[in-house]
Structure formats: structure tokens, C-alpha cells
Write a protein that holds these residues in place. Structure first.
Motif, PDB file in Angstrom:
ATOM      1  N   VAL A   3       0.797  -1.180  -0.059  1.00 27.65           N
ATOM      2  CA  VAL A   3      -0.030   0.190  -0.019  1.00 27.65           C
ATOM      3  C   VAL A   3       0.864   1.193   0.099  1.00 27.65           C
ATOM      4  N   TRP A   4       0.547   2.246  -0.975  1.00 29.25           N
ATOM      5  CA  TRP A   4       1.410   3.408  -0.990  1.00 29.25           C
ATOM      6  C   TRP A   4       0.724   4.503  -0.390  1.00 29.25           C
ATOM      7  N   VAL A   5       1.245   4.973   0.718  1.00 29.27           N
ATOM      8  CA  VAL A   5       0.694   5.842   1.666  1.00 29.27           C
ATOM      9  C   VAL A   5       0.656   7.314   1.097  1.00 29.27           C
ATOM     10  N   ARG A   6      -0.225   7.888   0.670  1.00 29.70           N
ATOM     11  CA  ARG A   6      -0.107   9.240  -0.138  1.00 29.70           C
ATOM     12  C   ARG A   6      -0.608  10.373   0.773  1.00 29.70           C
ATOM     13  N   THR A   7      -0.781  10.042   2.068  1.00 26.39           N
ATOM     14  CA  THR A   7      -1.085  11.214   2.993  1.00 26.39           C
ATOM     15  C   THR A   7      -0.430  11.189   4.243  1.00 26.39           C
ATOM     16  N   SER A   8      -0.537  12.101   5.308  1.00 25.37           N
ATOM     17  CA  SER A   8       0.229  12.153   6.343  1.00 25.37           C
ATOM     18  C   SER A   8      -0.406  11.576   7.568  1.00 25.37           C
ATOM     19  N   ASN A   9      -1.830  10.738   7.317  1.00 26.61           N
ATOM     20  CA  ASN A   9      -2.626  10.604   8.375  1.00 26.61           C
ATOM     21  C   ASN A   9      -1.826   9.446   9.071  1.00 26.61           C
ATOM     22  N   LEU A  10      -0.959   8.738   8.745  1.00 34.94           N
ATOM     23  CA  LEU A  10      -0.131   7.623   9.435  1.00 34.94           C
ATOM     24  C   LEU A  10       0.963   8.206  10.156  1.00 34.94           C
ATOM     25  N   GLU A  11       1.260   9.437   9.953  1.00 37.28           N
ATOM     26  CA  GLU A  11       2.499   9.961  10.687  1.00 37.28           C
ATOM     27  C   GLU A  11       2.215  10.109  12.146  1.00 37.28           C
ATOM     28  N   PRO A  12       3.207   9.787  13.309  1.00 31.80           N
ATOM     29  CA  PRO A  12       4.672   9.774  12.757  1.00 31.80           C
ATOM     30  C   PRO A  12       5.203   8.353  12.399  1.00 31.80           C
ATOM     31  N   LYS A  13       4.234   7.249  12.647  1.00 36.89           N
ATOM     32  CA  LYS A  13       4.455   5.880  12.463  1.00 36.89           C
ATOM     33  C   LYS A  13       5.086   5.788  11.123  1.00 36.89           C
ATOM     34  N   PHE A  14       4.059   6.197  10.117  1.00 37.18           N
ATOM     35  CA  PHE A  14       4.464   5.877   8.823  1.00 37.18           C
ATOM     36  C   PHE A  14       4.538   7.368   8.065  1.00 37.18           C
ATOM     37  N   CYS A  15       5.675   7.653   7.242  1.00 35.04           N
ATOM     38  CA  CYS A  15       5.476   9.101   6.493  1.00 35.04           C
ATOM     39  C   CYS A  15       4.811   9.162   5.523  1.00 35.04           C
ATOM     40  N   ARG A  16       4.558  10.252   5.085  1.00 30.17           N
ATOM     41  CA  ARG A  16       3.785  10.180   3.626  1.00 30.17           C
ATOM     42  C   ARG A  16       4.714   9.633   2.675  1.00 30.17           C
ATOM     43  N   ASN A  17       4.152   8.956   1.724  1.00 27.68           N
ATOM     44  CA  ASN A  17       4.880   8.197   0.401  1.00 27.68           C
ATOM     45  C   ASN A  17       5.571   7.024   0.974  1.00 27.68           C
ATOM     46  N   SER A  18       5.281   6.518   2.192  1.00 26.19           N
ATOM     47  CA  SER A  18       5.960   5.279   2.578  1.00 26.19           C
ATOM     48  C   SER A  18       5.411   4.057   1.836  1.00 26.19           C
ATOM     49  N   VAL A  19       5.812   2.978   1.552  1.00 23.30           N
ATOM     50  CA  VAL A  19       5.294   1.698   0.819  1.00 23.30           C
ATOM     51  C   VAL A  19       5.197   0.755   2.000  1.00 23.30           C
ATOM     52  N   LEU A  20       3.974   0.363   2.376  1.00 22.17           N
ATOM     53  CA  LEU A  20       3.806  -0.627   3.427  1.00 22.17           C
ATOM     54  C   LEU A  20       3.379  -2.080   2.836  1.00 22.17           C
ATOM     55  N   GLY A  21       4.275  -2.928   3.437  1.00 20.92           N
ATOM     56  CA  GLY A  21       4.069  -4.251   2.727  1.00 20.92           C
ATOM     57  C   GLY A  21       3.164  -5.144   3.893  1.00 20.92           C
ATOM     58  N   PHE A  22       2.067  -5.746   3.324  1.00 21.83           N
ATOM     59  CA  PHE A  22       0.975  -6.440   3.964  1.00 21.83           C
ATOM     60  C   PHE A  22       1.041  -7.880   3.642  1.00 21.83           C
ATOM     61  N   GLN A  23       0.582  -8.750   4.455  1.00 23.09           N
ATOM     62  CA  GLN A  23       0.484 -10.116   4.188  1.00 23.09           C
ATOM     63  C   GLN A  23      -0.920 -10.754   4.629  1.00 23.09           C
ATOM     64  N   TYR A  24      -1.599 -11.102   3.674  1.00 19.32           N
ATOM     65  CA  TYR A  24      -3.149 -11.293   3.694  1.00 19.32           C
ATOM     66  C   TYR A  24      -3.385 -12.599   4.693  1.00 19.32           C
TER      67      TYR A  24
END
Length: 242
Positions: free
Chosen positions: A150-171
Motif C-alpha cells: 500500500v502506497w501511503v499518499r497522506t500524512s494520516n499515519l505519521e509519525p509511525k509512517f511518513c507520507r509516500n511510505s510503501v507498506l508491505g502487508f500479508q493477507y
């Protein structure tokens, strides 16, 4: 000696030639010739005084890579003021992350799907606003666990994840989340990411930035478990397009 870099540093620190002359005790005439490039090879002692006044490295006046990047300077000053036990903790974290990075050796590449959500409000992403990117990633212990990104395009998850972070998930739809894990859930067409907790029989997701209210999971059937967060990865070809 690169006089243009000297001028850039002076501008970034709001120094005029007159002010720098006063703090460095270098005659204004001498300093003006250096700043304008008329004196291409000033004396070492002169530039040492200038560097001390600007609180920077002599390397930053040349075309060489600075021993200490300019942007790290403030952190170094703060680090020096910390108590000894906090310095040791920071060194421990740096060594831990460095070892993790070194151990993530690549064994080729693989194709993956990376999702981008263009409509996000109050920490909730509209599932229908998704864009899908086909990406190639290095195969390492983190990406091998991932099912999608998931490509995070907002700052809603800061400070844990910065804007434009790419998060890897396992289904892992068939596995129950563990206390403290980061998960993505889908409810009524909206996705949310948070830390999963369960206290006194009550399940909830806690926001990662502390500004969004906890998401209470009152009815587990309404929340579809989309994936467990595995790690953050780097996809330069994707994020460089921003």
C-alpha cells in the motif's frame, strides 16, 4: 573551494557578508572576494574561522561529499546533549536497523501489486478509490512475507509512517490478530490501519498518530481482516514519480 556552496550555506543560515565578517573576525573586503569567487583559494585558517561561524564542516565549501551531511547537523548537536543512557539507546537502535538492512540481501526480484488510495479522510480510505500499480521488488525476508503493498499518499499515519511510505502487508484473513500488531481492516467499503488491541473482551484499533479516535470493533463480522503489516519497503521507481 566552491564559493557558490559558501553562498548557499550563508543564505540558508541567514548570514550576510557583513554579519559573517563580524562573527568570524575576517575583514569584510577579504570575505567579499571569497564569497564572489575573486579569491578562489583562500587560506585554510581563514576558511576555518568562516566554518566555525557558520557551524558547518570545511568539506561543505568544496565539491567533496561532506563527512557529516548538513541536514544531520542539528541531530548531532541534540545527541551530544542527551544523557549517557539515552545516547546508548540511540546507538543500539542505529546498529539494530543497520544490521537489519545489511541482512536483507536480495535474491532476485518479483512482481507485486501496490495499491494507492486517492480518497482518504479521517484515516479511512475509500476502497473504491484504489489505483493499482504493478511493481518489481527485491526478494528479501520482508518482501517474501508480503502479499501486497500500500502506497501511503497522506500524512494520516505519521509519525509511525511518513507520507509516500510503501507498506508491505500479508493477507491473513483466516488468522486472528495478535495484541499490538498493525493490521488493515475493511468495513462498509472503507479501509483503516491501526494497532490491534483486545482488553476485557473489547477489540479496537488504535490510530498510529494519536489524533484519530480508536476504532471499536463491536461486531467482528462487519470487519474483514485484509492483512497484517510486515514492514516498510523502498520502491524508488514508484515514489520518485511524486
Amino acid at each position: 573551494m566552491n564559493y557558490k556552496k559558501l553562498k548557499e550555506i550563508m543564505q540558508s543560515k541567514n548570514f550576510t557578508v557583513e554579519e559573517l565578517s563580524k562573527t568570524s573576525r575576517i575583514p569584510i573586503g577579504t570575505l567579499s572576494k571569497i564569497v564572489c569567487g575573486i579569491t578562489p583559494n583562500p587560506r585554510y585558517n581563514t576558511m576555518e574561522e568562516v566554518a566555525a561561524s557558520l557551524n558547518c564542516s570545511l568539506d561543505e565549501f568544496s565539491n567533496r561529499e561532506p563527512m557529516v551531511p548538513y541536514s544531520y547537523e542539528d541531530y548531532i548537536q541534540k545527541f551530544k546533549r542527551l544523557p549517557a543512557h539515552q545516547k546508548e539507546y540511540i546507538k543500539y537502535v542505529i546498529n539494530l536497523e543497520y544490521d537489519k538492512m545489511v541482512s536483507l540481501t536480495s535474491s532476485g526480484k518479483k512482481a507485486m501489486k501496490c495499491f494507492e488510495f486517492t480518497s482518504v479522510e479521517d484515516g479511512l480510505a475509500d476502497y473504491g478509490s484504489q489505483k493499482v500499480h504493478d511493481v518489481w521488488v527485491e526478494q528479501n525476508p520482508i518482501t517474501r512475507e508480503c502479499t501486497f503493498f500500500v502506497w501511503v499518499r497522506t500524512s494520516n499515519l505519521e509519525p509511525k509512517f511518513c507520507r509516500n511510505s510503501v507498506l508491505g502487508f500479508q493477507y491473513l484473513d483466516g488468522r486472528l490478530p495478535k495484541h499490538g500488531e498493525i493490521w488493515m481492516f475493511l468495513r462498509a467499503g472503507y479501509l483503516c490501519i491501526g494497532c490491534y488491541f483486545k482488553r476485557h473482551g473489547v477489540q479496537f484499533l488504535r490510530s498510529l498518530n494519536g489524533t484519530i479516535d480508536d476504532e471499536l470493533i463491536t461486531n467482528s463480522l462487519e470487519y474483514k481482516r485484509v492483512g497484517r503489516y510486515v514492514g516498510t519497503i523502498d520502491i524508488p521507481d514508484l515514489t520518485s514519480t511524486v
